[in-house]
Design a protein around this motif. Structure first.
Motif, short mmCIF file in Angstrom:
data_model
loop_
_atom_site.label_atom_id
_atom_site.label_comp_id
_atom_site.label_asym_id
_atom_site.label_seq_id
_atom_site.Cartn_x
_atom_site.Cartn_y
_atom_site.Cartn_z
N LYS A 43 -16.40 30.81 -10.99
CA LYS A 43 -15.91 30.27 -9.67
C LYS A 43 -15.58 30.38 -8.55
O LYS A 43 -15.66 31.78 -8.88
CB LYS A 43 -13.77 30.18 -10.27
CG LYS A 43 -13.82 29.73 -11.61
CD LYS A 43 -12.08 29.61 -11.92
CE LYS A 43 -11.75 28.41 -13.85
NZ LYS A 43 -12.12 26.99 -13.25
N GLU A 105 -12.64 27.46 -5.05
CA GLU A 105 -11.99 26.83 -5.81
C GLU A 105 -10.41 26.72 -6.18
O GLU A 105 -9.29 25.87 -6.26
CB GLU A 105 -12.76 26.26 -7.10
CG GLU A 105 -14.06 25.62 -6.77
CD GLU A 105 -14.64 26.27 -8.57
OE1 GLU A 105 -15.58 25.14 -9.01
OE2 GLU A 105 -15.29 27.57 -7.76
N ARG A 106 -9.91 27.49 -5.66
CA ARG A 106 -9.05 28.59 -5.34
C ARG A 106 -8.36 29.41 -5.14
O ARG A 106 -9.02 30.10 -4.17
CB ARG A 106 -7.89 28.87 -7.23
CG ARG A 106 -9.15 30.49 -7.95
CD ARG A 106 -8.74 30.24 -9.71
NE ARG A 106 -9.37 29.12 -10.09
CZ ARG A 106 -7.87 28.64 -10.71
NH1 ARG A 106 -6.73 29.53 -10.30
NH2 ARG A 106 -8.04 27.50 -12.15
#
Length: 365
Positions: A43, A105-106
């Motif tokens: 990620k 993504e985060r």
């Protein structure tokens, strides 16, 4: 699933999840963050560091040093130090992601050790652009097993960090006796019965278990630790009698007055209680009461969450709030064999349980 529910689900999936990482000075937040950033988890993460001081993550992990606030990290993470306002930083990340300049993504926000996570969480609900783009996933609080009792006794902010948590990680358990760990765990449980409490050895944390907790999603089940509900039994009120001598490390900086510190009950300002009822609420009376409670006690209400049984509505209502902001939305219908009921947990600072209890009872049909 109705088309409206499907659209809502799709909207949530497209939002960028954000995790708030908090914990008192020296508890191990930065160690955990380094672990998250150096592990290959597939990620891309944007890290917002709100920690000022020498123990910054970028020393070892940065590919390039620049004077800019946002720096690329070696494993595809992005790091920015909050020199300005969190809202501005989040909006800047949003703009740069939308333009294709940054790819993540985060988001993980590491707060300073002295911070109350409340205002950080509120940021995600107050600004429309942020609220539409980012989804606040959870607050993770790191508590140090060795100094945790002492810190909670002395630091109100540390108590708030526990009260806000969706997940509590206890570090340095190997440095204390099992009974000391169990005393700390029991205390954390009384302060926040809805957070799972896990001892953590930072070299072996399952990173996946810290992401996508959905602690702020109304849909997630209201988990209240059954041990907390055993609170009604007489043993629960016993004071701890253990010795803190020698537990504070050399960097502690506390002026110690151990003489009268050892043997006393921990009168924590932050605590929790659960309201349950099998009778339905009158929706108007309940709304009026909650509105009044929030006006008076809002700053001291850290998290409140639950399932409501309302008269005239054949499904559960999911309800939660942070400080002075609260919301409710329809949940699953009550099943034919199911007994509709209300279960609400309030976590806050010096909340008058009697007033809440009596007021809520007066809102029942």
């Amino acid at each position: 699933m109705s088309s409206a529910e499907r659209l809502e689900k799709k909207r949530l999936q497209n939002m960028v999840p954000a995790t708030v990482l908090t914990g008192f000075l020296g508890a191990g937040k930065t160690t955990l963050l380094k672990r998250i950033l150096s592990e290959y988890h597939g990620k891309r993460i944007a890290v917002i560091e709100n920690e000022f001081g020498p123990e910054s993550i970028d020393n070892e992990l940065l590919v390039q040093h620049t004077d800019e606030e946002i720096v690329e990290l070696s494993n595809g993470c992005v790091c920015c130090t909050v020199r300005g306002d969190l809202m501005r930083t989040l909006n800047e990340l949003r703009t740069r992601r939308q333009s294709g300049e940054l790819n993540f993504e985060r988001v993980i926000i590491e707060t300073t050790g002295m911070a109350n996570p409340g205002p950080v969480c509120q940021t995600f609900f107050m600004d429309d652009d942020i609220a539409e783009y980012f989804r606040l996933d959870a607050v993770i609080t790191v508590v140090d097993a060795k100094h945790g009792m002492e810190t909670l006794d002395r630091q109100e902010e540390a108590q708030k960090q526990v009260g806000f948590a969706d997940r509590i990680l206890v570090s340095k358990k190997d440095l204390v006796q099992e009974h000391d760990y169990q005393s700390l765990r029991a205390r954390l449980l009384r302060m926040n019965p809805r957070a799972s409490i896990t001892p953590v050895h930072f070299g072996e944390t399952d990173i996946a278990s810290l992401l996508d907790i959905s602690g702020f999603n109304l849909d997630t089940i209201l988990d209240i630790d059954p041990e907390f509900l055993a609170d009604e039994h007489p043993d629960a009120a016993h004071a701890h009698h253990h010795d803190h001598e020698g537990e504070c490390g050399e960097h502690c900086g506390h002026g110690h007055d151990h003489a009268h510190h050892h043997h006393h009950a921990h009168n924590d300002e932050v605590g929790a209680f659960v309201f349950r009822s099998n009778r339905a609420f009158d929706p108007e009376r309940l709304e009026e009461f909650l509105g009044g409670i929030v006006q008076v006690y809002g700053p001291d209400l850290l998290r409140y969450k639950g399932i409501l049984y309302l008269k005239g509505i054949n499904r559960r209502m999911l309800f939660q709030g942070v400080h002075m902001m609260m919301g409710a939305e329809p949940g699953k219908p009550w099943l034919s064999g199911e007994k509709p009921n209300t279960k609400l947990v309030f976590i806050g600072r010096k909340l008058p349980q009697e007033i809440f209890q009596r007021g809520l009872e007066q809102c029942l049909v």
